[in-house]
Design an enzyme around this catalytic site. Structure first.
Site, PDB file in Angstrom:
ATOM      1  N   GLU A   1       0.798  -1.221   0.000  1.00  0.00           N
ATOM      2  CA  GLU A   1       0.000   0.000   0.000  1.00  0.00           C
ATOM      3  C   GLU A   1       0.836   1.279   0.000  1.00  0.00           C
ATOM      4  O   GLU A   1       0.433   2.286  -0.571  1.00  0.00           O
ATOM      5  CB  GLU A   1      -0.932   0.021   1.225  1.00  0.00           C
ATOM      6  CG  GLU A   1      -2.089  -0.954   1.153  1.00  0.00           C
ATOM      7  CD  GLU A   1      -3.189  -0.477   0.221  1.00  0.00           C
ATOM      8  OE1 GLU A   1      -3.081   0.640  -0.328  1.00  0.00           O
ATOM      9  OE2 GLU A   1      -4.157  -1.231   0.023  1.00  0.00           O
TER      10      GLU A   1
ATOM     11  N   SER B   1     -33.641 -30.800  48.834  1.00  0.00           N
ATOM     12  CA  SER B   1     -32.908 -31.432  49.939  1.00  0.00           C
ATOM     13  C   SER B   1     -31.455 -31.011  50.035  1.00  0.00           C
ATOM     14  O   SER B   1     -30.704 -31.582  50.831  1.00  0.00           O
ATOM     15  CB  SER B   1     -32.965 -32.961  49.776  1.00  0.00           C
ATOM     16  OG  SER B   1     -34.288 -33.433  49.863  1.00  0.00           O
TER      17      SER B   1
END
Length: 678
Positions: A82, A341
């Protein structure tokens, strides 16, 4: 004017005009108002190893993530492709612009761009036009200003954050995660080349929609990198045959309920470092989803895994599926439900600490009334005298209610709070039913409670926000009582088909089969499991032992191949058989038993105590109940009859006035009444 002087004046004028133009250009650049460069980025949730658990999109649903570490080869390829003079130019590369203009004139179309990476950043942060001269001029101005005010590394980071990668993806990390399912720290040459090519035309090169275009663009990058010596010929050929992805991968969304809560708790934080283990979290989410799916169409599930040594949460699954039709958005780790329980181990541990019982103590499992409350066992049966160990392992209701009555429900509630839980009552004072699930608790609470048991009665606070913070709960049980409870629970048989892993665990089923629970621990970890319906409706036939316990054991299997051994018994632990225990611990008796009449002793039914009788001088009728014959009867301390086997008989009239009658049975047990004869 001499020629030399004229030239000098002309040169001076040119220098002045150049300086003037330079100063005006500098002023023009200095006056540039830059758009915001600190763009919003995704909030990230990281696990204990720094791996991404979840990211949240920014406004408009865009995935824009901070760059973090990036593969150096990608950066090298990006700059070579680029903007090869990026590190040296001042924001604009005149040579590149002249080259691009010449190529355009020669070919009649744009062949290459003259924009530098800095100019591309200017366009990206401003989201401005690119085709008009005014747009290009603005990019030049912003690029020059960026170069004046930021370092090259900062400009490059802005590109890595804002570069478009198709759809709602911005930044190289978002692109790498969406197209390759990983961060861009280590990329193949083919992957790096695709990430270089995509921002030039992110929509027309999207791999999921234009795969051929994406491949061609990638290959152009690879060929150029080979020409520039970035890649060898062999590396390029290998990269050319690597497949281009055909679909976008979803961003990770692990522990959605917990991470939602973390975001609400600390909305200002960009990064949340959590104690979760990402690999375990992923496995256990799948396990809960599979178990819930097999259990029924409306069944959801939840699971918490914690290290009870450190207090760290390693996995938290709030539902069977965050977005499924089972109300998956409801976080069932925080929902307050009946624990069934699962509180029984705490109550037995408290009884051990209070000297009311020992694991080998006998306790009565027989019909009993506490006012209007008559507890019943789940199966409706009575087993008579049983060991406390067996009563807990069989999860009998009547023995634990007897102990709760002796301890007091308020003391049990205080112990729950000491353990770091937040019990909820629907109203009024706690009753005996809390021992059977008559109190509201969450899965988080139960994991905290069992972590306390596992850690010896005082453990770390479990931080359910998955933050690594060290704090201790108030001591709830002694280390001896906690070990005794763990020893009993480790003796439970594993569920059918599960390996005997040596876990201490307890199951529970709430009233109406609304909740199925299983909580277990070894020497380091505790796991809590809930299965049921998020709306609280019953699940007929659902039991904790059948539905939740197999999931608990499977979860431990995903955690490690073998359990960590439980703590050894403390030195002061009393490990004896029932017959060797001290007399008060051989059989459970309420503390008030010493002041109550022995139910097996003889009972003088008639005459009743304090009775006033009219006998007209005749014999006095006596009626007995209970006791063991033969009997002896004394009147005013004098034996009247001895060796009696019958329980109804007459004695001579003691005479008018007050008398004391005493009956003594063969064991020496007695009963006494006082009467008055008129």
């Amino acid at each position: 004017m001499p020629r030399r002087a004229t030239l000098l004046m002309a040169l001076a004028g040119a220098l002045y005009l150049t300086a003037f133009a330079r100063d005006r250009a500098t002023d023009w650049v200095d006056a540039t108002i830059l758009p915001p460069v600190l763009a919003e980025t995704s909030v990230e949730m990281l696990d204990r190893n720094g791996a991404l658990l979840r990211a949240f999109p920014v406004e408009d649903g865009i995935w824009r993530m901070r760059p973090g570490p990036v593969d150096p080869r990608f950066v090298d390829m990006l700059i070579r492709y680029e903007d090869k003079r990026f590190w040296s130019h001042s924001g604009v590369d005149p040579a590149a612009m002249i080259r691009a203009a010449g190529q355009a004139l020669w070919n009649g179309r744009a062949v290459s761009g003259g924009s530098t990476l800095t100019m591309q950043v200017a366009r990206l942060i401003e989201d401005g036009p690119t085709g008009r001269w005014s747009g290009k001029l603005r990019q030049v101005r912003v690029a020059l200003a960026l170069e004046q005010r930021l370092t090259k590394r900062q400009i490059l980071d802005l590109y890595l954050i804002h570069a478009p990668y198709g759809g709602n993806l911005e930044g190289v990390r978002a692109g790498a995660r969406a197209w390759f399912g990983k961060d861009p720290t280590r990329l193949t040459a083919a992957q790096a080349a695709l990430l270089v090519a995509l921002p030039q035309a992110p929509e027309t090169r999207r791999p999921d929609r234009a795969n051929t275009n994406a491949e061609k663009a990638r290959n152009r990058v690879l060929h150029r990198m080979q020409r520039h010596g970035v890649l060898s010929s062999d590396d390029m050929q290998a990269a050319l045959i690597e497949a281009v992805p055909t679909q976008m991968r979803p961003f990770p969304r692990h522990a959605p309920h917990l991470t939602d809560h973390a975001l609400r708790t600390r909305p200002e934080a960009q990064t949340h470092d959590l104690t979760l283990d990402g690999r375990l979290q992923s496995r256990l989410e799948g396990l809960v989803a599979q178990t819930a799916s097999e259990a029924g169409p409306r069944i959801s599930g939840a699971l918490i895994l914690a290290d009870h040594r450190s207090g760290n949460i390693l996995a938290s699954v709030g539902s069977a599926g965050y977005q499924d039709a089972r109300q998956g958005f409801v976080d069932m780790t925080r929902a307050v439900r009946s624990p069934g329980s699962t509180l029984k181990p705490l109550i037995y541990g408290m009884a051990f600490d209070q000297g009311l019982a020992h694991p080998e103590t006998l306790i009565s499992d027989s019909p009993v009334m506490f006012g209007r409350y008559a507890p019943r066992n789940f199966d409706g049966m009575f087993r008579g005298d049983v060991r406390v160990r067996d009563a807990l392992q069989l999860s009998l209701n009547i023995p634990v209610v007897r102990l709760t009555n002796e301890l007091g429900p308020a003391r049990v509630m205080a112990a729950l709070r000491d353990a770091g839980t937040q019990p909820k009552l629907s109203g009024g004072a706690p009753g005996l039913a809390i021992s059977l699930g008559g109190v509201g608790l969450s899965l988080r609470d139960l994991v905290q409670l069992y972590a306390t048991l596992a850690a010896g009665g005082q453990g770390p606070v479990i931080y359910h926000d998955a933050l690594s913070v060290r704090a201790q709960t108030t001591r709830t049980l002694s280390d001896v009582a906690a070990w005794q409870v763990a020893d009993i629970l480790s003796g439970l048989a594993p569920p059918s088909g599960a390996a005997a892993q040596g876990l201490a665990y307890k199951t529970g089923t709430s009233y109406g089969h609304r909740d199925a629970w299983a909580i277990g621990f070894d020497g380091q970890h505790v796991i809590g499991v809930w299965l049921g319906r998020a709306d609280g409706t019953p699940v007929p036939g659902a039991f904790g032992g059948e539905l939740a316990a197999p999931l608990l054991f499977e979860a431990f299997g995903h955690l490690k191949p073998a359990p960590t051994p439980l703590r050894p018994p403390p030195p002061s632990t009393l490990i004896l058989g029932a017959s060797e225990l001290p007399q008060p611990l051989q059989r459970f008796q309420p503390r008030s038993a010493a002041f109550e009449k022995d139910p097996s002793a003889p009972d003088l039914v008639f005459p009743p105590n304090n009775a006033v009788l009219e006998t007209n001088g005749g014999p006095l009728a006596i009626k007995l109940r209970g006791g063991v014959g033969p009997f002896s009867l004394l009147a005013d301390g004098v034996p009247v009859l001895t060796g009696l086997r019958q329980r109804e008989f007459d004695i001579p009239n003691p005479g008018r006035g007050f008398s004391s009658l005493v009956v003594v049975d063969a064991r020496g047990a007695s009963d006494q009444v006082s009467i008055r004869i008129d």
